[in-house]
Write a protein that holds these residues in place. Sequence first.
Motif, PDB file in Angstrom:
ATOM      1  N   LEU A 158       0.844  -1.138  -0.087  1.00 10.10           N
ATOM      2  CA  LEU A 158       0.137   0.036   0.024  1.00 10.10           C
ATOM      3  C   LEU A 158       0.725   1.361   0.088  1.00 10.10           C
ATOM      4  CD1 LEU A 158      -2.579  -1.325   2.410  1.00 10.10           C
ATOM      5  CD2 LEU A 158      -3.228  -0.475   0.037  1.00 10.10           C
ATOM      6  N   CYS A 159       1.880   1.166  -0.909  1.00  2.00           N
ATOM      7  CA  CYS A 159       2.758   2.321  -0.768  1.00  2.00           C
ATOM      8  C   CYS A 159       2.216   3.611  -1.623  1.00  2.00           C
ATOM      9  CB  CYS A 159       4.118   1.798  -1.482  1.00  2.00           C
ATOM     10  SG  CYS A 159       4.182   1.429  -3.040  1.00  2.00           S
ATOM     11  N   GLY A 160       1.123   3.064  -2.541  1.00  2.00           N
ATOM     12  CA  GLY A 160       0.589   4.198  -3.046  1.00  2.00           C
ATOM     13  C   GLY A 160       1.200   4.705  -4.778  1.00  2.00           C
ATOM     14  N   ARG A 161       2.411   3.996  -4.888  1.00  2.00           N
ATOM     15  CA  ARG A 161       3.377   4.446  -6.100  1.00  2.00           C
ATOM     16  C   ARG A 161       2.385   3.887  -7.444  1.00  2.00           C
ATOM     17  NH1 ARG A 161       9.170   4.315  -6.296  1.00  2.00           N
ATOM     18  NH2 ARG A 161       9.389   3.225  -8.234  1.00  2.00           N
ATOM     19  N   CYS A 162       1.513   2.888  -7.300  1.00  2.00           N
ATOM     20  CA  CYS A 162       0.927   2.703  -8.461  1.00  2.00           C
ATOM     21  C   CYS A 162      -0.047   3.772  -8.632  1.00  2.00           C
ATOM     22  CB  CYS A 162       0.364   1.260  -8.399  1.00  2.00           C
ATOM     23  SG  CYS A 162      -0.548   0.968  -6.966  1.00  2.00           S
ATOM     24  N   VAL A 163      -0.782   4.044  -7.683  1.00  2.00           N
ATOM     25  CA  VAL A 163      -1.864   5.281  -7.718  1.00  2.00           C
ATOM     26  C   VAL A 163      -1.216   6.336  -8.513  1.00  2.00           C
ATOM     27  CG1 VAL A 163      -3.648   6.351  -6.602  1.00  2.00           C
ATOM     28  CG2 VAL A 163      -3.072   4.065  -6.002  1.00  2.00           C
ATOM     29  N   GLN A 164      -0.039   6.701  -7.808  1.00  2.00           N
ATOM     30  CA  GLN A 164       0.730   8.007  -8.314  1.00  2.00           C
ATOM     31  C   GLN A 164       0.954   7.727  -9.855  1.00  2.00           C
ATOM     32  OE1 GLN A 164       3.881   8.462  -4.953  1.00  2.00           O
ATOM     33  NE2 GLN A 164       2.871  10.566  -5.269  1.00  2.00           N
ATOM     34  N   ALA A 165       1.635   6.685 -10.030  1.00  2.00           N
ATOM     35  CA  ALA A 165       1.963   6.614 -11.598  1.00  2.00           C
ATOM     36  C   ALA A 165       0.706   6.799 -12.458  1.00  2.00           C
ATOM     37  CB  ALA A 165       2.574   5.115 -11.625  1.00  2.00           C
ATOM     38  N   CYS A 166      -0.331   6.230 -11.822  1.00  2.00           N
ATOM     39  CA  CYS A 166      -1.485   6.212 -12.774  1.00  2.00           C
ATOM     40  C   CYS A 166      -2.168   7.649 -12.706  1.00  2.00           C
ATOM     41  CB  CYS A 166      -2.540   5.222 -12.306  1.00  2.00           C
ATOM     42  SG  CYS A 166      -4.207   5.263 -13.135  1.00  2.00           S
ATOM     43  N   VAL A 167      -2.186   8.330 -11.647  1.00  2.00           N
ATOM     44  CA  VAL A 167      -2.877   9.649 -11.477  1.00  2.00           C
ATOM     45  C   VAL A 167      -2.057  10.728 -11.562  1.00  2.00           C
ATOM     46  CG1 VAL A 167      -4.297  10.931  -9.829  1.00  2.00           C
ATOM     47  CG2 VAL A 167      -4.623   8.380  -9.987  1.00  2.00           C
ATOM     48  N   ASP A 168      -0.755  10.676 -11.241  1.00  2.00           N
ATOM     49  CA  ASP A 168      -0.003  11.894 -11.088  1.00  2.00           C
ATOM     50  C   ASP A 168       0.962  11.746 -12.633  1.00  2.00           C
ATOM     51  OD1 ASP A 168      -1.088  12.280  -8.780  1.00  2.00           O
ATOM     52  OD2 ASP A 168       0.823  12.288  -7.602  1.00  2.00           O
ATOM     53  N   VAL A 169       1.313  10.647 -12.772  1.00  2.00           N
ATOM     54  CA  VAL A 169       2.334  10.552 -13.944  1.00  2.00           C
ATOM     55  C   VAL A 169       1.463  10.674 -15.226  1.00  2.00           C
ATOM     56  CG1 VAL A 169       4.226   9.477 -14.864  1.00  2.00           C
ATOM     57  CG2 VAL A 169       4.284   9.705 -12.449  1.00  2.00           C
ATOM     58  N   GLN A 170       1.026   9.326 -15.479  1.00  2.00           N
ATOM     59  CA  GLN A 170       0.081   8.940 -16.573  1.00  2.00           C
ATOM     60  C   GLN A 170      -1.170   9.962 -16.744  1.00  2.00           C
ATOM     61  OE1 GLN A 170       0.723   7.576 -19.413  1.00  2.00           O
ATOM     62  NE2 GLN A 170       2.697   6.184 -18.992  1.00  2.00           N
ATOM     63  N   VAL A 171      -1.610  10.332 -15.577  1.00  2.00           N
ATOM     64  CA  VAL A 171      -3.038  10.994 -15.488  1.00  2.00           C
ATOM     65  C   VAL A 171      -4.100  10.149 -16.221  1.00  2.00           C
ATOM     66  CG1 VAL A 171      -4.029  13.156 -15.474  1.00  2.00           C
ATOM     67  CG2 VAL A 171      -1.824  13.197 -15.743  1.00  2.00           C
ATOM     68  N   ASN A 172      -4.114   8.961 -15.913  1.00  2.00           N
ATOM     69  CA  ASN A 172      -5.160   7.828 -16.377  1.00  2.00           C
ATOM     70  C   ASN A 172      -6.241   7.704 -15.538  1.00  2.00           C
ATOM     71  OD1 ASN A 172      -4.137   7.628 -19.023  1.00  2.00           O
ATOM     72  ND2 ASN A 172      -2.839   6.111 -18.358  1.00  2.00           N
TER      73      ASN A 172
END
Lengths: 611, 670
Positions: B175-189
């Motif tokens: 639950l580090c949240g890196r995937c969410v950041q990658a999806c929301v902050d980086v790729q904005v998908n």
Amino acid sequence: MKKNLRQLLVCAGTGCVTCNSFEIKEQLEQEIFNRGLQDEVKVVATGCQGFCDRGPIVIVQPDGIFYRQVTRKEVPRLITEHLLNGKPIKELIFEPPETEVPVPNLMDIGFFKHQRLIILRNRGRLDPENIDEYIGFDGYLALEKALTKMKPENIITEIKNAGLRGRGGAGFPTGIKWELTRKSSGDIKYIVCNGDEGDPGAFMDRSVLEADPHAIIEGMLIGGRAIGAQKGFMYVRSEYPLALKRLRIALKQAEEYGLVGEDILGTGFNFSIEVIPGAGAFVCGEETALLASIEGRVGRPRPRPPYPAEKGLWDKPTCINNVETWANIPRIISRGAEWFSAIGTETSKGTKIFSLVGKINNTGLVEVPMGISLRDIIFEIGGGLPKGKKFKAVQTGGPSGGCIPEKLLDLPIDYDSLAQAGSIMGSGGMIVMDEDTCMVDLARYFLNFTVQESCGKCTPCRVGTRHMVELLDKICAGLGTAADLLHLEFLAKTVKSTSLCGLGQTAPNPVLTTIKNFRDEYEAHIVDKRCPALVCKALITYRVIKEKCTGCQRCVSVCPTGAITGPRAEAHNLDINKCIKCRACYEICRFDAIAGDAIRIESEPGQQEEV
Amino acid sequence: MDKDNVMKINGKTCEFEPGETILQVATRNNIHIPTLCYLKGAHPTGACRMCVVEVKGAPGPIAACSSPAAKNMEVLTDTPRIIDARKMVVELLLISGNHNCAVRGKYPQDWTDFQQEVETYDRADDICVAYGTCKLQALAYKYMVSERRLDRIPTRYPLEYDDPLVGRDFSRCILCGRCVQACVDVQVNNALSHGYRGNIAKIVVRGDMTLPDSDCVYCGECIQACPVGSLFEKRNRFSSRMWDITQVRTTCYYCGIGCQINLFIKENEIVKVEGVEEAKPNSGRLCFKGRFGFDFIHSGKRLTKPLIKKKGKLSEASWDEALTLIAAKINEIKDKYGPEALGCMVSTKNTNEDLFQAKKFFNNVLSSEQVFHFEPAGYIGIEYEDIKNASTIVIAGADLNRDNPVAASYVKQAVLKGARLIVVDPDQNELSKFAHVRLKSLSGLEKEIRDGTILIHDPDFDVSSVNGKDNLKIYSITRENNTNGAYLMGITPKSDIDLKAYKFIYSMGQNIKDVKSVDFLVVQDVFPGKLQEKADVVLPAAVWVEYDGTYISSDYRVNRVRKAVDPPVEAKPTWLIFKELAGKMGQDWESAREKEIWEQEIIKNISHLEGINYNILAENGVKIKEIEKISFEKTVSTPKGFERPNLHKILAEQCRDLQDIVQKRFKEGK
């Protein structure tokens, strides 16, 4: 009787409303109408009187007579005997349990006598759904003063000089927070009122919201002026429907009066306010989580800095204060910093509202000056503990607070003393515990709450608190070891020091303070396998005291598992193999008052094997 | 030192820029602070608490990833108190999941029980997919956390294994949240988010759906971001062990962005693709095509031998036979119709070396100028840095989400930061979801232009009506990976063509509908197809991972392409085919390798590329010189009757795993 000579103040706080105070109000009005007294007597639904344990409450003014637990049956008598014949109704007059002497007059009741009302000054005297009544009690004069006679900088100086500190728990100086927000660059700034009061048993903010919504609105308007904000948000938990309703009514009325909106009081000052109902997460009371929630994101805290004063709502400077803090503002502006700072202690000024609950005679909401001792609150205002039980500890600050033992009862209540005692002011929850409370079980109870309410973001809070509960479960079950206790303490300290937000940083407080102040109880659970307060089920057994049992069979009838047997008029038998320790027999036995406890719970040492 | 921005870390004096975090300063000074949730390029979340450090004067440990450096701050990164805290964090994470690499029991039997339990959950009998590359594992070993002082928490959510591409293992999620950041902050998908709370918290796909039912576009950024074995590609689940693979750095060939990728090679097969974190222009990010679209390379359907049409049927032949025939036919047709009847339709997917050889062959050997392609050409190359700083971004005719998803992510990030987005497109455009203004044509655009406005267009979309406007910078983004390379190699696009003028055509897989007037058609391609059936000779070509070379991307960056696997049987790189064909025509070309073509011929003849040799390109790509001088006068669009290649269709046809996803997500794809 002269016109409106008398007022019947019916408490319409949530506590009394749940005891049908609205019905009482309607009935009172009906009876008054039936007798043609409508021009002489006015019935007012007021905000919470604070004495919630005794609702529904009706106060007759100007007589100052306080009626508690008013029932529909008594209403006609109240009109005829009191209003018409001038004879207060004896049966409805409050008798303090400790003296059992009736005290008819409101201001003679210990619960009210020792309080000092600043924030709750309007409680129980005006109708919160009527802006005119608020204005009648000098409402919005502070706003006028702030807008027409003061510069924003002067407002901030006044608040700083008053020494007001945030009432949400952390106690950050309000004036400094305002100043920081004002100085942050940017044209768009926001004001937020944190009304997401979530501590179990705490209802200070609800009471203020229900009793005096305009005071908060006025405070926010003054804050908006001082900081240079144009918009305010009031985040109120949706579990407070009455507070939300009154807030919306108040806001609408204030808008209609031109007190909220554009060009307020013709000064060119624009400020709008939006009410946002919370979505039910305790963690949203944490400021950064609350801001995320307003923005429509998942309510999870983020690291600070940057603080909201710098980057808050939508990255704009945002000043966030809680309900009680905002409600203080109009009072400080109208009466001045000097007056306010004369109340309280060196470092904590003004008053604080506490919700006094637990094993206490006078359950309710109290506003007291800072610096008052815990002993005064519990024994003078709270009327001591019921059934003559012995005081054991008081938990301040809700589930994140600490347990303060008897030896610290003379502690003056202020931010710093409480912190020194390992507890916190928190939002003002105060739970009193007697000798029947097991401190290990209590710590487990509070920690369970934080485990459920942790947002799950940071590792220590998400996993650490859960493991602490597991260790406490073990100890309560008599399976704990000395190593477990050591580990628990270490875990608690690590969770406290490494968690991301205030929730995790304070969650271990109940554990740490109970270990510190009641270590013997932990050791009893671990070493002797005994629960001294007779709470932890695994460590107690029930048995019938043959000498006291009269054989009345009441316990036989309530036992859900048929563990108790025996013919009438003979001492009963209790089969411990069938007993599920539900405590039903213990509660129903009539002979505890006459002949002591006929059925006794006893801790049985040495039953569990150490693992 | 009396500098203002100076702090001390472990006694070492470090300078810092205002706004830098403790972690950034430490990293720059080679002081290692362990992290788990920190994702470069995204806002620090401070979730894992692994990076705590001690700061003098602070009441407790401070998270280095999110705390700004401050003047005279004194930081200690490895005190006993800090080590204890980190060990606790690692231990808490280890016991709350199936971390069967590092968790050990107190009793020998414990481990066996645990391992069996994990295997049941995994529905497999291997060790964790991330073994050896897992950050949690590394920390567990570094801090020697293995003792189980606490009971393990059973996993709440079952393994999600129904998606064709991605597996989600909640038992290993920290639950580090890196995937969410990658999806929301980086790729904005915005497909992933945090669901539930407390100890039942879960990374969810919108409303806790499964991936196939969600908005996921399968960019795979989350998989790359996952520091543990929680998100994995199903097809290489246990086959891309770090000790089995070699990595080859190369450039993606799907679009003009030129994303830098690492190919994971196992036994002459690509098993996985990752974006290169430290390289421009993509900084680690990739799209669906770049990350998953490599199956076709190892397809059994590929052309492996030359084919010659005999009695109306294509049959296998040797290279010698095929090339001899082509040479003879060229001579015959040249004699009869002249050199301009010999045409070459190149594909701008080829390397510069390929294209240079083709051009050289037709110009020098055949004396024909007829080397061209149909990819449209626009104005100047794009600058991704300008997207970040633009006040207004206009996207004209370019469907970035479909054709250049990584560029789309830059645009979406800029919108999150406050840029205005205007989408000009007569057709449906996924990026419109983020747009503030939508226009059908350029006519209403003028009033929207303000300071700092940039316009990005697909060269096929004519923007000449707004060219030269004040405050407006126009950038082209190409759909094909080497359109700009073709241009520099001297091969220009054609916007109209009369096929009747050509009697000999060499097509690099370029679609020609009507070939009746062509006397002799040579098709060079990777797979059999309709055009191939009409050909007189079909030549099997090697693909971009099978030989060396260079591409020039939309931002005019020269990037290296490297050989990672061997081509199947007899397939050959394009440049070699032309070298051999020239030999058949009596010209012996000296350069025998890609490097020689590039260094001896190309960069010596093309001034923009001067000095950019393979050595210089060894690490990262190099922007070419005098980029501003390379600009088309006007846009050149694809001629009527010619279709631009549909990559999604090709993917769906050639990559079995991707069929469902392509059909579902990209059915609009042209």
